[in-house]
Design an enzyme around this catalytic site. Sequence first.
Site, PDB file in Angstrom:
ATOM      1  N   HIS A  67       0.420  -1.258  -0.217  1.00  0.00           N
ATOM      2  CA  HIS A  67      -0.164  -0.121  -0.090  1.00  0.00           C
ATOM      3  C   HIS A  67       0.732   1.344   0.091  1.00  0.00           C
ATOM      4  CE1 HIS A  67      -3.783  -1.862   0.510  1.00  0.00           C
ATOM      5  NE2 HIS A  67      -3.315  -3.492   1.221  1.00  0.00           N
TER       6      HIS A  67
ATOM      7  N   ASP B 253      -6.164   4.976   0.302  1.00  0.00           N
ATOM      8  CA  ASP B 253      -5.845   4.433   0.541  1.00  0.00           C
ATOM      9  C   ASP B 253      -7.600   4.313   0.523  1.00  0.00           C
ATOM     10  OD1 ASP B 253      -4.110   2.098   0.943  1.00  0.00           O
ATOM     11  OD2 ASP B 253      -5.686   0.904   1.177  1.00  0.00           O
TER      12      ASP B 253
ATOM     13  N   THR C 230      -5.000  -0.127  -4.059  1.00  0.00           N
ATOM     14  CA  THR C 230      -3.175  -0.920  -5.149  1.00  0.00           C
ATOM     15  C   THR C 230      -3.636  -2.372  -5.217  1.00  0.00           C
ATOM     16  OG1 THR C 230      -3.996  -1.194  -1.965  1.00  0.00           O
ATOM     17  CG2 THR C 230      -2.822   0.521  -2.622  1.00  0.00           C
TER      18      THR C 230
ATOM     19  N   VAL D 161      14.780  -7.154  -0.578  1.00  0.00           N
ATOM     20  CA  VAL D 161      15.657  -5.989  -2.141  1.00  0.00           C
ATOM     21  C   VAL D 161      14.843  -6.151  -3.213  1.00  0.00           C
ATOM     22  CG1 VAL D 161      15.936  -8.847  -2.191  1.00  0.00           C
ATOM     23  CG2 VAL D 161      14.453  -8.021  -3.538  1.00  0.00           C
TER      24      VAL D 161
ATOM     25  N   GLN E  66      12.908  -5.216  -6.056  1.00  0.00           N
ATOM     26  CA  GLN E  66      12.264  -5.605  -6.800  1.00  0.00           C
ATOM     27  C   GLN E  66      12.541  -4.770  -7.987  1.00  0.00           C
ATOM     28  OE1 GLN E  66       9.433  -8.281  -6.119  1.00  0.00           O
ATOM     29  NE2 GLN E  66       7.864  -7.351  -7.036  1.00  0.00           N
TER      30      GLN E  66
ATOM     31  N   HIS F 101       3.500 -13.854  -6.171  1.00  0.00           N
ATOM     32  CA  HIS F 101       2.301 -14.437  -5.940  1.00  0.00           C
ATOM     33  C   HIS F 101       0.795 -13.186  -6.995  1.00  0.00           C
ATOM     34  CE1 HIS F 101       3.291 -10.897  -3.874  1.00  0.00           C
ATOM     35  NE2 HIS F 101       2.617 -10.561  -3.337  1.00  0.00           N
TER      36      HIS F 101
ATOM     37  N   TRP G   1      -0.652  -6.264  -6.828  1.00  0.00           N
ATOM     38  CA  TRP G   1      -0.348  -5.383  -8.391  1.00  0.00           C
ATOM     39  C   TRP G   1       0.215  -4.736  -8.846  1.00  0.00           C
ATOM     40  CZ3 TRP G   1      -3.845  -7.112 -11.868  1.00  0.00           C
ATOM     41  CH2 TRP G   1      -3.655  -5.814 -12.958  1.00  0.00           C
ATOM     42  N   ASN G   2       1.516  -4.748  -6.885  1.00  0.00           N
ATOM     43  CA  ASN G   2       2.124  -3.827  -7.696  1.00  0.00           C
ATOM     44  C   ASN G   2       3.777  -4.708  -8.194  1.00  0.00           C
ATOM     45  OD1 ASN G   2       1.873  -1.394  -6.263  1.00  0.00           O
ATOM     46  ND2 ASN G   2       1.919  -2.749  -4.395  1.00  0.00           N
TER      47      ASN G   2
ATOM     48  N   ASP H  50      -6.461 -11.048  -3.407  1.00  0.00           N
ATOM     49  CA  ASP H  50      -6.920 -10.368  -4.539  1.00  0.00           C
ATOM     50  C   ASP H  50      -6.190 -11.463  -5.301  1.00  0.00           C
ATOM     51  OD1 ASP H  50      -4.699  -9.108  -3.553  1.00  0.00           O
ATOM     52  OD2 ASP H  50      -4.948  -7.250  -4.106  1.00  0.00           O
ATOM     53  N   GLN H  51      -5.051 -12.485  -4.737  1.00  0.00           N
ATOM     54  CA  GLN H  51      -3.949 -12.592  -6.034  1.00  0.00           C
ATOM     55  C   GLN H  51      -4.838 -13.599  -7.451  1.00  0.00           C
ATOM     56  OE1 GLN H  51      -1.454 -14.353  -3.084  1.00  0.00           O
ATOM     57  NE2 GLN H  51      -1.864 -11.851  -1.894  1.00  0.00           N
TER      58      GLN H  51
HETATM   59  N1  UDP Z   1       9.576  -5.405  -2.265  1.00  0.00           N
HETATM   60  C1  UDP Z   1      10.544  -5.427  -3.039  1.00  0.00           C
HETATM   61  N2  UDP Z   1      11.918  -5.617  -2.106  1.00  0.00           N
HETATM   62  C2  UDP Z   1      11.181  -6.956  -1.400  1.00  0.00           C
HETATM   63  C3  UDP Z   1       9.652  -7.670  -1.659  1.00  0.00           C
HETATM   64  C4  UDP Z   1       8.943  -6.100  -2.187  1.00  0.00           C
HETATM   65  O1  UDP Z   1      10.759  -3.521  -3.687  1.00  0.00           O
HETATM   66  O2  UDP Z   1      11.854  -7.388  -0.586  1.00  0.00           O
HETATM   67  C5  UDP Z   1       8.279  -4.055  -2.882  1.00  0.00           C
HETATM   68  C6  UDP Z   1       7.555  -4.719  -4.210  1.00  0.00           C
HETATM   69  O3  UDP Z   1       8.775  -4.139  -5.498  1.00  0.00           O
HETATM   70  C7  UDP Z   1       6.347  -4.040  -4.552  1.00  0.00           C
HETATM   71  C8  UDP Z   1       5.974  -4.439  -2.993  1.00  0.00           C
HETATM   72  O4  UDP Z   1       6.996  -4.212  -2.695  1.00  0.00           O
HETATM   73  O5  UDP Z   1       6.363  -2.566  -5.305  1.00  0.00           O
HETATM   74  C9  UDP Z   1       5.016  -5.267  -2.544  1.00  0.00           C
HETATM   75  O6  UDP Z   1       4.058  -4.971  -3.156  1.00  0.00           O
HETATM   76  P1  UDP Z   1       2.725  -6.125  -4.177  1.00  0.00           P
HETATM   77  O7  UDP Z   1       1.938  -5.122  -4.513  1.00  0.00           O
HETATM   78  O8  UDP Z   1       4.013  -6.751  -4.989  1.00  0.00           O
HETATM   79  O9  UDP Z   1       2.726  -7.301  -2.867  1.00  0.00           O
HETATM   80  P2  UDP Z   1       2.672  -7.273  -1.225  1.00  0.00           P
HETATM   81  O10 UDP Z   1       3.960  -7.203  -0.189  1.00  0.00           O
HETATM   82  O11 UDP Z   1       1.097  -6.217  -0.557  1.00  0.00           O
HETATM   83  O12 UDP Z   1       2.008  -8.296  -0.654  1.00  0.00           O
HETATM   84  N1  UDP Z   2      -8.071  -3.857  -1.360  1.00  0.00           N
HETATM   85  C1  UDP Z   2      -8.705  -3.895  -2.309  1.00  0.00           C
HETATM   86  N2  UDP Z   2      -8.925  -1.972  -2.561  1.00  0.00           N
HETATM   87  C2  UDP Z   2      -7.421  -1.696  -2.704  1.00  0.00           C
HETATM   88  C3  UDP Z   2      -7.012  -2.212  -1.873  1.00  0.00           C
HETATM   89  C4  UDP Z   2      -6.920  -3.300  -1.410  1.00  0.00           C
HETATM   90  O1  UDP Z   2      -9.765  -4.547  -2.290  1.00  0.00           O
HETATM   91  O2  UDP Z   2      -7.701  -0.493  -2.998  1.00  0.00           O
HETATM   92  C5  UDP Z   2      -8.288  -5.503  -0.722  1.00  0.00           C
HETATM   93  C6  UDP Z   2      -8.342  -6.702  -0.696  1.00  0.00           C
HETATM   94  O3  UDP Z   2      -8.549  -7.571  -0.829  1.00  0.00           O
HETATM   95  C7  UDP Z   2      -6.442  -6.741  -0.295  1.00  0.00           C
HETATM   96  C8  UDP Z   2      -6.381  -6.638   0.805  1.00  0.00           C
HETATM   97  O4  UDP Z   2      -6.823  -5.446   0.306  1.00  0.00           O
HETATM   98  O5  UDP Z   2      -6.057  -8.383  -1.063  1.00  0.00           O
HETATM   99  C9  UDP Z   2      -5.352  -6.281   0.679  1.00  0.00           C
HETATM  100  O6  UDP Z   2      -4.359  -5.905   0.614  1.00  0.00           O
HETATM  101  P1  UDP Z   2      -3.211  -6.207   1.446  1.00  0.00           P
HETATM  102  O7  UDP Z   2      -1.507  -6.097   0.968  1.00  0.00           O
HETATM  103  O8  UDP Z   2      -3.019  -5.453   3.106  1.00  0.00           O
HETATM  104  O9  UDP Z   2      -3.013  -7.932   1.845  1.00  0.00           O
HETATM  105  P2  UDP Z   2      -3.372  -9.018   0.617  1.00  0.00           P
HETATM  106  O10 UDP Z   2      -4.049  -8.836  -0.511  1.00  0.00           O
HETATM  107  O11 UDP Z   2      -1.489  -8.985   1.022  1.00  0.00           O
HETATM  108  O12 UDP Z   2      -3.675 -10.341   1.566  1.00  0.00           O
END
Ligand code: UDP
Ligand code: UDP
Length: 463
Positions: free
Chosen positions: A19, A117, A140, A340, A342, A357, A360-361, A381-382
Site C-alpha cells: 500500500h 487508500d 492498490t 531487495v 525488486q 504471488h 498488484w504492484n 486479491d491474487q
Molecule cells: N518489494 C521489494 N522488495 C522486497 C519485497 C517487496 O521491492 O523484498 C516491493 C515490490 O516491488 C512491490 C511491493 O514491495 O512494490 C510489494 O507489493 P505487492 O503488491 O507486489 O505485494 P505485497 O507485498 O503487498 O503482498
Molecule cells: N484491497 C482492495 N482494494 C484496494 C486495496 C486493497 O480491495 O484498493 C484489498 C484486497 O483484498 C487486498 C487487501 O485489500 O487483498 C489487503 O491488501 P494487503 O496488501 O493488506 O493484503 P494481501 O492482499 O497481501 O493479503
Amino acid sequence: MSTSQPSHIALFPSAGMGHLMPFLRLAAMLAKQDSIVTVITAQPTVSLAESEHISSFLRHNPKINHLELQLAPSFRQADSPPVDPFFLQMHLINQSINLLPPLLSSSSPPFSAIFVDFLVVAKVAPIAKTLDLPIYILSTTSVAFDSLTAYLPMLASNPAEFNKTSAEIKIPGLPPMAMSSLPPIFLDSSHLFTSTIITNSQALSEAKGILMNTFEWFQASTLVALNKDRVTKSLPPILPIGPLEPYHDPHDDNGDQYRSWLENQPVESVVYISFGNRTAMSRDQMHELEKGLEKTEWRFFWVLKTSTVDKDDKEDAEHFLNEAFLEKTKNKGLVIKGWVEQQEILGHPAIGGFLSHCRWNSVMEAALRGVPMLAWPQHGDQRVNAQVMEEAGLGLWERNWDWGPNGIVKGEEIEKKIVELMTDEKLRGRAKKVREEARKAVGRGGSSDKVIREVVKSLIIPF
Ligand code: UDP
Ligand code: UDP
C-alpha cells in the site's frame, strides 16, 4: 495573464509495503509535476520496511512534506485470537482517524485534495466533506478486484446465492468470476477484514474518482464496462494512471551481493521468485520449491520470506533450507533473505521470468519491464489479479495449484511450469509488447499521463 497557485495534495496510505509503495510513487510523480505534496503516514508502522522506506523517501525528496498520524494503542487482550498484524494496523488506522482533521486543517497552504487508500475512505470522506476537500482513492489492486469489492455489499446481502456452493458470481458488465478465485474470508461478513471492505465499499461514491495503478491497454474491456456502461453505479470514475514508476535511484549498498551475482548471469537465464513483503511460505512448501529449483536447469534468484512481519524475521536462510539444496544449487542459484530492490531486479537483463504471488504492484512492475510471469497466488486479491495478468498476455497461471495453507504444490509441478515460463518464446514476445504499451501509457501524452495531469489540473485554483 491568469495565474494560479499549485495544488497541494495530501496522500494517506494504509498498512503494508504493497500500500505504501504506490502512494510514495504517486507522491514523487505529483511533486515532479509541480504540485505541493504532503504524505501522511501512521506511526508506528507495522514493518521495518515501511519505516525505512518512509525515511529514505523523505531524504531523497526533500520538497515533499510529511505528517504523522499517531495511532491509538491497541488494547488487545493477551488471550484474544491472533489477528494478521497488517489487518490490525488497518483497524487501528481507522480507529485513530479522529486525529486527522487537525492535521488537515492546520496545513499551509491549505490542501486542495486528499488521495486515500480504499481501506480508509469511509472514515475520511465525512472529514473531507466538512473541509470541502475533494477525495480520490488510490487503489492498490486490479480493476477486476476493485469491482468485486464494490459489489461485495450486494453479494453479502444475498446469502442464498453467495455461499460456498456457488460456482461463480456475476458482477454486472463483467465476465463471471469463479467462486474459487474469491478470498474465502469474503463469505464471512463478520470477519474484521471483510466488514472493513464492506464499510468502505459503501462509501465509494463519496470519492471523485479511483486512481488505478494500471493502464488502459492492460485492462481495456473492464475499464470500458465500468466507465462507459456504468454497470456498477456505486463506483466513481476509474482513472488508470499507471504503471506507477520508481521514485528515485534506489541503489543501496545492501544490494551489492546480488547486483554482482546478477551481472555474471547470462541474459534472460534467471527466474526471479518473490511473494511480496508479507507472505511467508510453509516449511513443507519451501522444501517442494527447493526440489523444483534443484531439478530445473534454469538459474534462480529466490527472495525467501519466513514470517509475516519483517521484525520477526531473525534467522538467516540456511536455518530454513536444506544444506544439500544449497550445496547442489550454489552455482546456479541465489537465495536472499531480507529486502531487495525488486523493481531494479526485474529491470536487469539477466531476469527471464518472475514466479510471483501476483499482488498488484508486482504485476505492474513486471508489466513495465516486460518480464513474463508465472502466477502462484497465495491469498486475497491474487487469484483475480492472476487472471487479469494472464488475459493481458503477461504470463501463465496454473489454476490447479492450491493457495493459502490448504495444499502443497509438488516440486515436479513447479519445475515443469518454470520450464514452460522460461522457454515460451511467444509469451516472451507478448510480455515485450506489454512493456511497450506500458511505457507508451506513462510517457508524455500517453493515456495514463493524460489522466493524472487532468486530475491535477482540475485541482488548481485560479486567482
Ligand atoms: N518489494 C521489494 N522488495 C522486497 C519485497 C517487496 O521491492 O523484498 C516491493 C515490490 O516491488 C512491490 C511491493 O514491495 O512494490 C510489494 O507489493 P505487492 O503488491 O507486489 O505485494 P505485497 O507485498 O503487498 O503482498
Ligand atoms: N484491497 C482492495 N482494494 C484496494 C486495496 C486493497 O480491495 O484498493 C484489498 C484486497 O483484498 C487486498 C487487501 O485489500 O487483498 C489487503 O491488501 P494487503 O496488501 O493488506 O493484503 P494481501 O492482499 O497481501 O493479503
